[in-house]
Write an enzyme that holds these catalytic residues in place. Sequence first.
Site, PDB file in Angstrom:
ATOM      1  N   MET A  29     -16.912  16.466  29.821  1.00 33.30           N
ATOM      2  CA  MET A  29     -18.164  16.054  29.850  1.00 33.30           C
ATOM      3  C   MET A  29     -18.771  15.258  30.936  1.00 33.30           C
ATOM      4  O   MET A  29     -19.794  14.168  30.978  1.00 33.30           O
ATOM      5  CB  MET A  29     -18.283  14.937  28.736  1.00 33.30           C
ATOM      6  CG  MET A  29     -17.854  15.421  27.364  1.00 33.30           C
ATOM      7  SD  MET A  29     -18.498  17.150  26.783  1.00 33.30           S
ATOM      8  CE  MET A  29     -19.736  16.625  25.919  1.00 33.30           C
ATOM      9  N   ARG A  30     -18.707  15.826  32.196  1.00 34.23           N
ATOM     10  CA  ARG A  30     -19.209  15.408  33.594  1.00 34.23           C
ATOM     11  C   ARG A  30     -19.853  16.497  34.149  1.00 34.23           C
ATOM     12  O   ARG A  30     -19.166  17.786  34.182  1.00 34.23           O
ATOM     13  CB  ARG A  30     -18.099  14.965  34.438  1.00 34.23           C
ATOM     14  CG  ARG A  30     -17.345  13.742  34.195  1.00 34.23           C
ATOM     15  CD  ARG A  30     -18.149  12.673  34.134  1.00 34.23           C
ATOM     16  NE  ARG A  30     -18.769  12.114  35.159  1.00 34.23           N
ATOM     17  CZ  ARG A  30     -19.694  11.149  35.123  1.00 34.23           C
ATOM     18  NH1 ARG A  30     -19.892  10.426  34.145  1.00 34.23           N
ATOM     19  NH2 ARG A  30     -20.281  10.524  36.101  1.00 34.23           N
ATOM     20  N   GLY A  68      -9.483  16.602  22.648  1.00 35.16           N
ATOM     21  CA  GLY A  68      -8.715  17.778  23.290  1.00 35.16           C
ATOM     22  C   GLY A  68      -8.235  18.973  22.169  1.00 35.16           C
ATOM     23  O   GLY A  68      -7.174  19.449  22.106  1.00 35.16           O
ATOM     24  N   SER A  69      -9.050  19.129  21.208  1.00 34.56           N
ATOM     25  CA  SER A  69      -8.749  20.102  20.103  1.00 34.56           C
ATOM     26  C   SER A  69      -8.618  21.654  20.884  1.00 34.56           C
ATOM     27  O   SER A  69      -7.813  22.276  20.276  1.00 34.56           O
ATOM     28  CB  SER A  69      -9.433  19.968  18.760  1.00 34.56           C
ATOM     29  OG  SER A  69     -10.743  20.516  19.177  1.00 34.56           O
ATOM     30  N   ASN A  70      -9.689  21.793  21.651  1.00 31.58           N
ATOM     31  CA  ASN A  70      -9.771  23.131  22.293  1.00 31.58           C
ATOM     32  C   ASN A  70      -8.292  23.288  23.344  1.00 31.58           C
ATOM     33  O   ASN A  70      -7.542  24.495  23.432  1.00 31.58           O
ATOM     34  CB  ASN A  70     -10.877  23.461  23.384  1.00 31.58           C
ATOM     35  CG  ASN A  70     -11.866  23.858  22.436  1.00 31.58           C
ATOM     36  OD1 ASN A  70     -11.855  25.065  21.787  1.00 31.58           O
ATOM     37  ND2 ASN A  70     -12.849  23.082  21.765  1.00 31.58           N
ATOM     38  N   ARG A  75     -20.185  11.270  43.168  1.00 30.57           N
ATOM     39  CA  ARG A  75     -19.470  12.535  42.543  1.00 30.57           C
ATOM     40  C   ARG A  75     -18.761  13.190  43.652  1.00 30.57           C
ATOM     41  O   ARG A  75     -17.835  13.852  43.346  1.00 30.57           O
ATOM     42  CB  ARG A  75     -20.783  13.318  42.233  1.00 30.57           C
ATOM     43  CG  ARG A  75     -21.356  12.898  40.876  1.00 30.57           C
ATOM     44  CD  ARG A  75     -21.741  14.046  40.022  1.00 30.57           C
ATOM     45  NE  ARG A  75     -23.362  14.191  40.101  1.00 30.57           N
ATOM     46  CZ  ARG A  75     -23.797  15.311  39.426  1.00 30.57           C
ATOM     47  NH1 ARG A  75     -23.372  16.139  38.874  1.00 30.57           N
ATOM     48  NH2 ARG A  75     -25.354  15.331  39.807  1.00 30.57           N
ATOM     49  N   ASP A 126     -24.499  24.529  31.592  1.00 27.17           N
ATOM     50  CA  ASP A 126     -24.258  25.595  30.435  1.00 27.17           C
ATOM     51  C   ASP A 126     -24.986  27.064  30.821  1.00 27.17           C
ATOM     52  O   ASP A 126     -25.559  27.838  29.922  1.00 27.17           O
ATOM     53  CB  ASP A 126     -24.934  24.953  29.193  1.00 27.17           C
ATOM     54  CG  ASP A 126     -24.268  23.685  28.844  1.00 27.17           C
ATOM     55  OD1 ASP A 126     -23.088  23.346  29.195  1.00 27.17           O
ATOM     56  OD2 ASP A 126     -24.807  22.747  28.252  1.00 27.17           O
ATOM     57  N   HIS A 161     -18.817  26.075  25.047  1.00 27.53           N
ATOM     58  CA  HIS A 161     -19.997  25.418  24.668  1.00 27.53           C
ATOM     59  C   HIS A 161     -20.208  25.585  23.070  1.00 27.53           C
ATOM     60  O   HIS A 161     -20.157  26.791  22.698  1.00 27.53           O
ATOM     61  CB  HIS A 161     -21.365  25.707  25.682  1.00 27.53           C
ATOM     62  CG  HIS A 161     -22.393  24.810  25.199  1.00 27.53           C
ATOM     63  ND1 HIS A 161     -22.524  23.698  25.885  1.00 27.53           N
ATOM     64  CD2 HIS A 161     -23.539  25.396  24.551  1.00 27.53           C
ATOM     65  CE1 HIS A 161     -23.948  23.305  25.152  1.00 27.53           C
ATOM     66  NE2 HIS A 161     -24.432  24.305  24.443  1.00 27.53           N
TER      67      HIS A 161
HETATM   68  C1  GAR Z   1     -16.174  20.859  21.876  1.00 30.20           C
HETATM   69  O1  GAR Z   1     -17.025  21.123  20.652  1.00 30.20           O
HETATM   70  C2  GAR Z   1     -16.929  21.692  22.878  1.00 30.20           C
HETATM   71  O2  GAR Z   1     -17.265  22.930  22.596  1.00 30.20           O
HETATM   72  C3  GAR Z   1     -17.782  20.556  23.288  1.00 30.20           C
HETATM   73  O3  GAR Z   1     -17.096  19.718  23.248  1.00 30.20           O
HETATM   74  C4  GAR Z   1     -16.191  19.494  22.139  1.00 30.20           C
HETATM   75  C5  GAR Z   1     -14.812  19.036  22.600  1.00 30.20           C
HETATM   76  O4  GAR Z   1     -13.749  19.112  21.700  1.00 30.20           O
HETATM   77  N1  GAR Z   1     -18.282  20.776  24.751  1.00 30.20           N
HETATM   78  C6  GAR Z   1     -19.390  20.556  25.152  1.00 30.20           C
HETATM   79  O5  GAR Z   1     -20.329  20.332  24.417  1.00 30.20           O
HETATM   80  C7  GAR Z   1     -19.664  20.775  26.695  1.00 30.20           C
HETATM   81  N2  GAR Z   1     -21.020  20.731  27.041  1.00 30.20           N
HETATM   82  P1  GAR Z   1     -12.392  18.953  21.930  1.00 30.20           P
HETATM   83  O6  GAR Z   1     -12.120  17.732  22.912  1.00 30.20           O
HETATM   84  O7  GAR Z   1     -11.628  18.839  20.620  1.00 30.20           O
HETATM   85  O8  GAR Z   1     -11.912  20.111  22.544  1.00 30.20           O
END
Ligand code: GAR
Length: 216
Positions: free
Chosen positions: A93-94, A15-17, A68, A148, A112
């Site tokens: 990630m689903r 969850g850093s984003n 799903r 994507d 992405h």
């Molecule tokens: C991030 O790097 C995001 O870009 C990637 O997962 C990570 C999640 O990090 N997303 C994907 O790969 C989607 N295809 P976070 O949980 O710290 O935000």
Amino acid sequence: MSDKLKLGVLISGRGSNLQSLIDATQDPNFPAEIVTVITNVPDVAGLDRATKANIPTTVINHKDFDGRAPFEDALHAALQEAGVELVCLAGFMRLLTDGFVNRWLDRMINIHPSLLPSFKGLHTHERAIKAGVRFSGCTIHFVRPEMDDGPIIAQAAVPIRQDDTADSLAARVLVEEHKIYPLAVRLIAENRVSIENSCVKIEGASHSEQALINPN
Ligand code: GAR
């Protein structure tokens, strides 16, 4: 009631984003607010970040559903219940079915960790290094049924170093992810983003004249 754009953030992990969006929304002038955080994986670190920021959270574990469609129906219901106007996938990630994507068409964005349309899918940093490209980066795009894929809103290009590992590159790209996610949300919330012929147009966008060259 606030007239800010209502965000629903979907996560599966650290969850850093999500945190970058929480931090942005703490500025009273930011034109969007997070009304719900939903995870498909119980007990992830991202949930604590939301709870600390007093944002309601819901766990909708895909393993509790028979397929799903019922999982996505529950997701859709929770988003609607919370009054979400823009879905932000942030390390969710689903894979989502066409049905769900179409229900949120032009109202769902994703981050992405590559310069799309290069390196769709997983292990993007490892694959970029292996391919020998000089830049990688990250992309915020509207979600379309193909994985994507979709109109690109914002990108950050990150030079690849000769001594980079997937981890060192990921760390530098992540710093940029945390800048472009709030930026893209702001542009949408300010009604500056439109889609024409599958490309995004941004009202009043400004661009750097400076090319990036690597190595320099
Ligand atoms: C991030 O790097 C995001 O870009 C990637 O997962 C990570 C999640 O990090 N997303 C994907 O790969 C989607 N295809 P976070 O949980 O710290 O935000």
